[in-house]
Design a protein around this motif. Structure first.
Motif, PDB file in Angstrom:
ATOM      1  N   LYS A  59     -13.136   2.254 -13.637  1.00  0.00           N
ATOM      2  CA  LYS A  59     -14.675   2.208 -13.899  1.00  0.00           C
ATOM      3  C   LYS A  59     -15.552   2.274 -12.798  1.00  0.00           C
ATOM      4  CE  LYS A  59     -18.693  -0.402 -16.458  1.00  0.00           C
ATOM      5  NZ  LYS A  59     -18.971  -1.466 -17.216  1.00  0.00           N
ATOM      6  N   ALA A  60     -16.411   3.234 -12.404  1.00  0.00           N
ATOM      7  CA  ALA A  60     -17.117   3.397 -11.355  1.00  0.00           C
ATOM      8  C   ALA A  60     -18.681   3.059 -11.827  1.00  0.00           C
ATOM      9  CB  ALA A  60     -16.997   4.563 -10.563  1.00  0.00           C
ATOM     10  N   SER A  61     -19.181   2.085 -11.355  1.00  0.00           N
ATOM     11  CA  SER A  61     -20.443   1.508 -11.437  1.00  0.00           C
ATOM     12  C   SER A  61     -21.021   1.931 -10.341  1.00  0.00           C
ATOM     13  CB  SER A  61     -20.757   0.080 -11.818  1.00  0.00           C
ATOM     14  OG  SER A  61     -20.295  -0.263 -13.038  1.00  0.00           O
ATOM     15  N   ILE A  62     -22.012   2.914 -10.125  1.00  0.00           N
ATOM     16  CA  ILE A  62     -22.651   3.589  -9.089  1.00  0.00           C
ATOM     17  C   ILE A  62     -24.052   2.569  -8.535  1.00  0.00           C
ATOM     18  CG2 ILE A  62     -23.350   5.474  -7.553  1.00  0.00           C
ATOM     19  CD1 ILE A  62     -21.601   7.140  -9.238  1.00  0.00           C
ATOM     20  N   PRO A  63     -24.082   1.952  -7.331  1.00  0.00           N
ATOM     21  CA  PRO A  63     -25.309   0.958  -7.163  1.00  0.00           C
ATOM     22  C   PRO A  63     -26.181   2.150  -6.560  1.00  0.00           C
ATOM     23  CG  PRO A  63     -23.812   0.974  -5.200  1.00  0.00           C
ATOM     24  CD  PRO A  63     -22.998   1.854  -6.297  1.00  0.00           C
ATOM     25  N   ALA A  64     -27.625   1.846  -6.727  1.00  0.00           N
ATOM     26  CA  ALA A  64     -28.631   2.556  -6.088  1.00  0.00           C
ATOM     27  C   ALA A  64     -28.648   2.761  -4.744  1.00  0.00           C
ATOM     28  CB  ALA A  64     -29.931   2.029  -6.447  1.00  0.00           C
ATOM     29  N   GLU A  65     -28.233   1.548  -4.085  1.00  0.00           N
ATOM     30  CA  GLU A  65     -27.836   1.632  -2.616  1.00  0.00           C
ATOM     31  C   GLU A  65     -26.495   1.245  -2.240  1.00  0.00           C
ATOM     32  OE1 GLU A  65     -30.902  -0.508  -0.539  1.00  0.00           O
ATOM     33  OE2 GLU A  65     -32.453   0.722  -1.202  1.00  0.00           O
ATOM     34  N   ILE A  66     -26.090   1.874  -1.009  1.00  0.00           N
ATOM     35  CA  ILE A  66     -24.884   1.336  -0.445  1.00  0.00           C
ATOM     36  C   ILE A  66     -24.982   1.252   1.055  1.00  0.00           C
ATOM     37  CG2 ILE A  66     -22.475   1.828   0.228  1.00  0.00           C
ATOM     38  CD1 ILE A  66     -22.140   3.646  -2.334  1.00  0.00           C
ATOM     39  N   ASP A  67     -24.867  -0.024   1.673  1.00  0.00           N
ATOM     40  CA  ASP A  67     -25.205  -0.379   3.204  1.00  0.00           C
ATOM     41  C   ASP A  67     -26.644   0.062   3.462  1.00  0.00           C
ATOM     42  OD1 ASP A  67     -22.746  -1.190   3.341  1.00  0.00           O
ATOM     43  OD2 ASP A  67     -21.948   0.292   4.633  1.00  0.00           O
ATOM     44  N   GLY A  68     -27.389  -0.206   2.324  1.00  0.00           N
ATOM     45  CA  GLY A  68     -28.957  -0.079   2.631  1.00  0.00           C
ATOM     46  C   GLY A  68     -29.368   1.495   2.464  1.00  0.00           C
ATOM     47  N   VAL A  69     -28.601   2.382   2.197  1.00  0.00           N
ATOM     48  CA  VAL A  69     -28.737   3.661   2.188  1.00  0.00           C
ATOM     49  C   VAL A  69     -28.799   4.161   0.746  1.00  0.00           C
ATOM     50  CG1 VAL A  69     -28.062   5.962   2.529  1.00  0.00           C
ATOM     51  CG2 VAL A  69     -27.576   4.354   4.317  1.00  0.00           C
ATOM     52  N   ALA A  70     -29.934   4.853   0.126  1.00  0.00           N
ATOM     53  CA  ALA A  70     -30.009   5.203  -1.290  1.00  0.00           C
ATOM     54  C   ALA A  70     -28.771   6.196  -1.659  1.00  0.00           C
ATOM     55  CB  ALA A  70     -31.425   5.721  -1.427  1.00  0.00           C
ATOM     56  N   VAL A  71     -28.492   6.054  -2.699  1.00  0.00           N
ATOM     57  CA  VAL A  71     -27.767   7.014  -3.480  1.00  0.00           C
ATOM     58  C   VAL A  71     -28.285   7.815  -4.121  1.00  0.00           C
ATOM     59  CG1 VAL A  71     -25.418   7.269  -4.873  1.00  0.00           C
ATOM     60  CG2 VAL A  71     -25.626   5.086  -3.450  1.00  0.00           C
ATOM     61  N   THR A  72     -28.360   9.103  -3.648  1.00  0.00           N
ATOM     62  CA  THR A  72     -29.112  10.267  -4.219  1.00  0.00           C
ATOM     63  C   THR A  72     -28.414  11.171  -4.863  1.00  0.00           C
ATOM     64  OG1 THR A  72     -29.392  11.406  -2.019  1.00  0.00           O
ATOM     65  CG2 THR A  72     -31.061   9.637  -2.680  1.00  0.00           C
ATOM     66  N   SER A  73     -27.067  11.303  -4.469  1.00  0.00           N
ATOM     67  CA  SER A  73     -26.396  12.630  -5.021  1.00  0.00           C
ATOM     68  C   SER A  73     -24.853  12.337  -5.214  1.00  0.00           C
ATOM     69  CB  SER A  73     -26.418  13.732  -3.998  1.00  0.00           C
ATOM     70  OG  SER A  73     -25.455  14.916  -4.342  1.00  0.00           O
ATOM     71  N   ILE A  74     -24.236  12.973  -6.408  1.00  0.00           N
ATOM     72  CA  ILE A  74     -22.895  12.851  -6.565  1.00  0.00           C
ATOM     73  C   ILE A  74     -22.385  14.262  -6.343  1.00  0.00           C
ATOM     74  CG2 ILE A  74     -21.028  12.573  -8.358  1.00  0.00           C
ATOM     75  CD1 ILE A  74     -22.815  10.699  -9.718  1.00  0.00           C
ATOM     76  N   GLY A  75     -21.544  14.179  -5.370  1.00  0.00           N
ATOM     77  CA  GLY A  75     -21.051  15.680  -4.598  1.00  0.00           C
ATOM     78  C   GLY A  75     -20.180  16.530  -5.435  1.00  0.00           C
ATOM     79  N   GLU A  76     -20.166  17.802  -5.184  1.00  0.00           N
ATOM     80  CA  GLU A  76     -19.063  18.589  -5.905  1.00  0.00           C
ATOM     81  C   GLU A  76     -17.731  18.026  -5.777  1.00  0.00           C
ATOM     82  OE1 GLU A  76     -17.627  23.144  -5.757  1.00  0.00           O
ATOM     83  OE2 GLU A  76     -19.361  22.650  -4.441  1.00  0.00           O
ATOM     84  N   ASP A  77     -16.981  17.881  -7.030  1.00  0.00           N
ATOM     85  CA  ASP A  77     -15.342  17.558  -7.489  1.00  0.00           C
ATOM     86  C   ASP A  77     -15.475  16.116  -6.956  1.00  0.00           C
ATOM     87  OD1 ASP A  77     -14.562  19.981  -7.902  1.00  0.00           O
ATOM     88  OD2 ASP A  77     -14.795  20.665  -5.663  1.00  0.00           O
ATOM     89  N   ALA A  78     -16.553  15.520  -6.964  1.00  0.00           N
ATOM     90  CA  ALA A  78     -16.291  13.848  -6.435  1.00  0.00           C
ATOM     91  C   ALA A  78     -15.542  13.010  -7.200  1.00  0.00           C
ATOM     92  CB  ALA A  78     -17.896  13.050  -6.313  1.00  0.00           C
ATOM     93  N   PHE A  79     -15.257  13.267  -8.348  1.00  0.00           N
ATOM     94  CA  PHE A  79     -14.392  12.465  -9.196  1.00  0.00           C
ATOM     95  C   PHE A  79     -13.461  13.357  -9.935  1.00  0.00           C
ATOM     96  CE2 PHE A  79     -18.212   9.881  -9.211  1.00  0.00           C
ATOM     97  CZ  PHE A  79     -17.792   8.572  -8.903  1.00  0.00           C
ATOM     98  N   ARG A  80     -13.093  14.381  -9.516  1.00  0.00           N
ATOM     99  CA  ARG A  80     -12.161  15.766 -10.022  1.00  0.00           C
ATOM    100  C   ARG A  80     -10.762  14.899  -9.975  1.00  0.00           C
ATOM    101  NH1 ARG A  80     -12.056  21.468 -10.218  1.00  0.00           N
ATOM    102  NH2 ARG A  80     -10.049  22.065 -10.255  1.00  0.00           N
ATOM    103  N   SER A  81     -10.155  15.102 -11.120  1.00  0.00           N
ATOM    104  CA  SER A  81      -8.637  14.446 -11.384  1.00  0.00           C
ATOM    105  C   SER A  81      -8.362  13.072 -11.076  1.00  0.00           C
ATOM    106  CB  SER A  81      -7.790  15.303 -10.358  1.00  0.00           C
ATOM    107  OG  SER A  81      -7.890  16.576 -10.570  1.00  0.00           O
ATOM    108  N   CYS A  82      -9.554  12.285 -11.129  1.00  0.00           N
ATOM    109  CA  CYS A  82      -9.543  10.904 -11.289  1.00  0.00           C
ATOM    110  C   CYS A  82      -9.026  10.526 -12.608  1.00  0.00           C
ATOM    111  CB  CYS A  82     -10.717   9.910 -10.886  1.00  0.00           C
ATOM    112  SG  CYS A  82     -11.334  10.283  -9.115  1.00  0.00           S
ATOM    113  N   THR A  83      -7.904  10.473 -12.875  1.00  0.00           N
ATOM    114  CA  THR A  83      -7.167  10.498 -14.205  1.00  0.00           C
ATOM    115  C   THR A  83      -7.420   9.153 -14.995  1.00  0.00           C
ATOM    116  OG1 THR A  83      -5.065  10.264 -13.616  1.00  0.00           O
ATOM    117  CG2 THR A  83      -5.992  12.521 -14.058  1.00  0.00           C
TER     118      THR A  83
END
Length: 377
Positions: A59-83
């Motif tokens: 399970k991936a609960s993406i936060p709004a910020e990581i290390d004080g930097v806003a999470v604005t994008s999920i990149g191409e292939d980011a979770f690809r093949s995470c079976t």
């Protein structure tokens, strides 16, 4: 020779696609790990992008910020093949989701988007754009029947990829675009009605839909991509509605409107022989792929080009009946992976001598006439 890649089609590509991206490329120097259930996701602080995921993550609960930097994008292939990934939560800060993000996430059950996200939303675990005009991803573990909501205009590339437990998908009349690989690997899909209004069917759209037996292409379709029905091993019939300006079908075989290009012969069509109509100049990419029922093919001298893999894995073809001379045959451009015909017995200057057999109509069945060539059967 021109080399082309049809995404998600050949065995090598499918094997490679199962390798996690993290195994293929090093992390950026600005990537940091963020702990989630059973592993880490990876975040590029320089771009605000989720870039990768450990294969073990459930399970991936993406936060709004990581290390004080806003999470604005999920990149191409980011979770690809995470079976192992079963669930993902997307915060309201994410305003860009790349392509193929969840491809081959075969355990995915739910995508949940925070309600006030300005770009995206989820409904019953399925990911959409905020205005619901595009269906982006249906989790692979969906089963049974799924009805695409009215108002959806586009089914994104790979949207239903590997939804192996769906048996029926209903597409509303609002849909115009069926993206590349949209239904690839929907192996249990038995019912698929493409509605009037659809104009585009992308590359490999129904690749490996092995339970489909019939496809009806509406008159509104103007573009069908390469290998749209490749590896549909149960497919017996492709019909095109009367009035389509770009395509036609004859005896369940798909052609361009002018009948100069043979696009797709249904893999499971039961006949053991087939005569390609005179006037065909090109046999399309993977047109007869894996047509194991065929033991002979009649090819007219009008054919000038046989594309790559057109007869790949037609293992039982023994005889080619060619209407032209040996010299004409040698002038045909035959691309690679067509050994099923180049290694067959080629009969030159063949002409058909047809005998008609009439089957009378009954109370429940239409009558028909069968024409059989005395020479090639």
């Amino acid at each position: 020779m021109k080399k082309r890649v049809l995404s998600l089609l050949l065995v090598l590509l499918m094997v490679m696609s199962l390798v996690p991206i993290s195994a293929l490329a090093d992390k950026s120097s600005t990537d940091v790990a963020y702990a989630v259930e059973r592993g880490n996701i990876y975040f590029d602080k320089a771009t605000g992008t989720i870039t990768d995921c450990d294969e073990s993550v459930t399970k991936a609960s993406i936060p709004a910020e990581i290390d004080g930097v806003a999470v604005t994008s999920i990149g191409e292939d980011a979770f690809r093949s995470c079976t192992s990934l079963a669930s993902i939560d997307i915060p309201n800060s994410v305003t860009n989701i790349g392509s193929n993000v969840f491809n081959y996430c075969d355990g995915l059950e739910n995508v949940d988007v925070e309600n006030d996200n300005p770009k995206y939303m989820s409904l019953s675990g399925v990911l959409f754009t905020k205005d619901m005009s595009t269906l982006m991803k249906c989790p692979s573990r969906k089963s049974g029947t799924y009805r695409i909501p009215e108002g959806v205009v586009s089914i994104d590339d790979g949207a239903f990829q590997s939804c192996m437990n769906l048996t029926d998908i209903y597409i509303p009349n609002s849909v115009k675009n069926i993206g590349s690989g949209s239904f690839q690997g929907c192996e249990s899909l038995q019912r698929m009605e493409i509605p009037d209004g659809v104009t585009n069917i992308g590359d490999g759209a129904f690749n490996i839909c092995s339970s489909l037996t019939e496809i009806i292409i509406p008159k509104t379709v103007t573009s069908i991509g390469e290998g749209a029905f490749l590896s549909c091993v149960g497919l017996k019939q492709i019909d095109v509605e009367e009035g389509n300006q770009q395509y036609t079908s004859v005896a369940g075989v798909l052609f361009d409107k002018e009948k100069t290009v043979l696009i797709q012969y249904p893999t499971s069509k039961p006949e053991v022989s087939y005569a390609i109509p005179n006037g065909i100049t090109k046999i399309e990419y993977y047109a007869f792929f894996y047509c194991e029922n065929l033991d002979s093919i009649s090819i007219p001298s009008s054919v000038l080009y046989i594309d790559e893999g057109a007869f790949l894995d037609c293992k039982n073809i023994k005889d080619i009946y060619y209407s032209g001379s040996e010299a004409q045959w040698k002038n045909i451009c035959i691309e690679e992976h067509n050994e099923s015909i180049t290694n067959a017995n080629i009969h030159y200057n063949h002409t058909h001598d047809y005998k008609a057999t009439v089957t009378e109509p009954t109370c429940t069945e239409r009558g028909y006439t069968t024409y059989t060539c005395a020479g090639c059967g």
